[in-house]
Design an enzyme around this catalytic site. Sequence first.
Site, short mmCIF file in Angstrom:
data_model
loop_
_atom_site.label_atom_id
_atom_site.label_comp_id
_atom_site.label_asym_id
_atom_site.label_seq_id
_atom_site.Cartn_x
_atom_site.Cartn_y
_atom_site.Cartn_z
N GLU A 408 0.73 -1.31 0.08
CA GLU A 408 0.06 -0.04 0.07
C GLU A 408 1.01 1.38 -0.06
O GLU A 408 0.46 2.17 -0.64
CB GLU A 408 -1.10 -0.07 1.35
CG GLU A 408 -2.20 -1.00 1.03
CD GLU A 408 -1.79 -2.44 1.31
OE1 GLU A 408 -0.77 -2.66 1.85
OE2 GLU A 408 -2.75 -3.20 1.19
N HIS A 477 -11.32 -4.40 9.46
CA HIS A 477 -11.92 -4.13 8.32
C HIS A 477 -13.21 -3.21 8.16
O HIS A 477 -13.70 -3.31 7.04
CB HIS A 477 -12.10 -5.58 7.78
CG HIS A 477 -11.03 -6.33 7.38
ND1 HIS A 477 -9.80 -6.30 8.15
CD2 HIS A 477 -10.51 -6.87 6.29
CE1 HIS A 477 -8.98 -7.29 7.57
NE2 HIS A 477 -9.34 -7.48 6.51
#
Length: 675
Positions: A408, A477
């Site tokens: 990322e 999440h």
Amino acid sequence: MAGPAILESVTRPSATNRLTGGELVAMLRQMMTIRRFEMRAKEMFLQGLIKGTAHSSVGQEAIAVGACRALEARDFLLTHHRGHGHTIAKGADVTRMFAELLGRETGYCAGLGGSMHIADLSSNILGANGIVGAGMGLGCGAALAQQLKRTGAIGIAFFGDGASNEGIFHESMNLASIWKLPLIFLCENNQYGLSTPSAMVTAGSTIAARADAYDVPSARIDGNDALAVFEAVERAALRARAGDGPTLIEALTYRWDDHSMRANLPAYRSGEEEASWRDADPLVRLRTRIVSAGLAADRECDAMASRVDAEIEAAIDGAMGAPEPDFASASTKVTAPGTATGDEPAPGARPLTYKQAITEAFAQEMERDDDVFLIGEDIGRIGGIFGLTPGLQERFGADRVRDTPISEAVIASAAVGAALCGLRPVVEIQLFDFVTHMMDAIVNQAAKARFMLGGAASVPVVFRGPQGAGIRLAAQHCQSLEAWFANVPGLEVYCPSSAYDAKGLMAAAIRSDNPVVFLEHKLLYLGDAQPVPEEPYALAPGRARIVREGTDCTVVATLAMVERAVQAAGRLARQGLSVEVIDPRTISPLDMETIVASVRKTNRAVVVHEAVTFGGFGGEIAAQIMERAFDWLDAPVRRVGAPMMPVPYNDRLEREFMPSASTIADAIKEVCYAA
Ligand SMILES: Cc1ncc(C[n+]2csc(CCOP(=O)(O)OP(=O)(O)O)c2C)c(N)n1
Ligand SMILES: [Mg+2]
């Protein structure tokens, strides 16, 4: 081994006769310029003329000059906090550099960036950086832009030995290798990262050796020998230009001064060590070579040094005489002006789901503009794990719908680097929580580049992905994180709650010249199809939508909470309460006018978001309502959000954690029936 004896361990240059005598003398002149620049800057810092801090590159001049000699004008460089030498060697004007160090309007960053942020996009100096290691990730993106646009240009990312222990080094090396990016990783190993000896904190025999793990060729060279640097960089540049990918060069050197001009650190290097490196002075070495080859006489070198000194004094005079920036003009440099007209086409009759609407925006914007590309994990071959990009790789190719490693930090940094070079990347964040790994790129780089370059840069990049709870993915999440970005100047934050808005705002985000954080919601992915216009359209950010009109209470809600607020309003209508529901659609910019006008009509307000109430952006809306509509309020503004708790996994607890139509209705009743 920190003394110059370490230089014996590296390969010597073999053929340097590609450089003419004139070029060698020009290199010496540049090295003299850098040294004089740094010495005078330090004096001016000590006199209090230069503020903050700056990092001298005295002792390291050979790397800047040798490396930039091997570049062409079209090639780019990214540098770090110790970047004066690199920018001067790439052609930066020393008057504008001094002006920047002095915080003047005529400086490279209009006095808004300072020493650590000097950049000049017109000469492909893409910027120094205050964040250790950042240039490597940005460099991957700048190199990707050259590759995609087939410009033939290549670039260098300069970094220190300390930066080779940052994660971004490893992610960048891997990415550059697999994509064969035209990028040279040039590590200036000056033996210390601040006070910490490199040898103490760096595993493995050398930094160069790390390249083997990434299948990248490397060289470990004498960084005090400008010709050795030139040769190594020239070889790496040839390789990059041929499309063979990156090279890692570790140039051994030493900084003569303290870590920074501000630093006044306890002694961490021995006097002997410092003296021994002064004996390996890179200027003396090049000068001796020039004189002994008969390319210039000693007195000619002296005369050149005097001319350089005079030029530097003239530059200082010029910079000192320049005006300081004013606050009003600085505030216009935070974001680029918007371009959207604000037209909102009629929805028509064709139904699309929220996801399909976003996919259609991608396809239409990619048709419309070749500079748009999508980048992220699993987005190409399988169309993304939530299926937002199905079929797009087949249609637009793997270059423009680009699958990445699970990296990322470099995905986000590379997107910013590519955006600085004119592309329009759209980054998928697989689950929005993973934005934690992207924070430097978004918050320190993308958000600030325009401002710190004095308004000269645009960073048209979108960071998008699903946030929020509702499908039992637990605490890592499911977070709702918009507040992290809403209070960062330079970013726009969009959060569509309908298919119509999702398509129009995605187009707007892609067309925006500012970095946009684009928040989707997992529950909205599951919603029914709604009418969405077939033609491309971009909605203007900063325009709220009145989802439902009412007269007794205003409810401001975002994302999945909009539907719940509408449900609550429907229930309360049966009890005789008329509730107005407003979806701001973008929270930065935020349409407070529509909200305030509504509250002045209804005299009551409830602000709802799924994020934790404490510190949420709802507090901002509530505060502004109080500031701008206090006299109209019949009850305190109520906020509805999640408790101060990570999102629980358990099905029932997760439902309880999220605001529901009932909790929203209760809050509305509370403000409506307040005494
Ligand atoms: C991410 C980050 N961590 C820490 C710092 C503070 N800092 C600035 S320069 C520096 C040392 C960097 O060492 P190196 O990469 O070897 O470069 P050098 O200063 O030796 O040129 C540190 C720790 C920072 N600016 N950014
Ligand atoms: Mg260092």
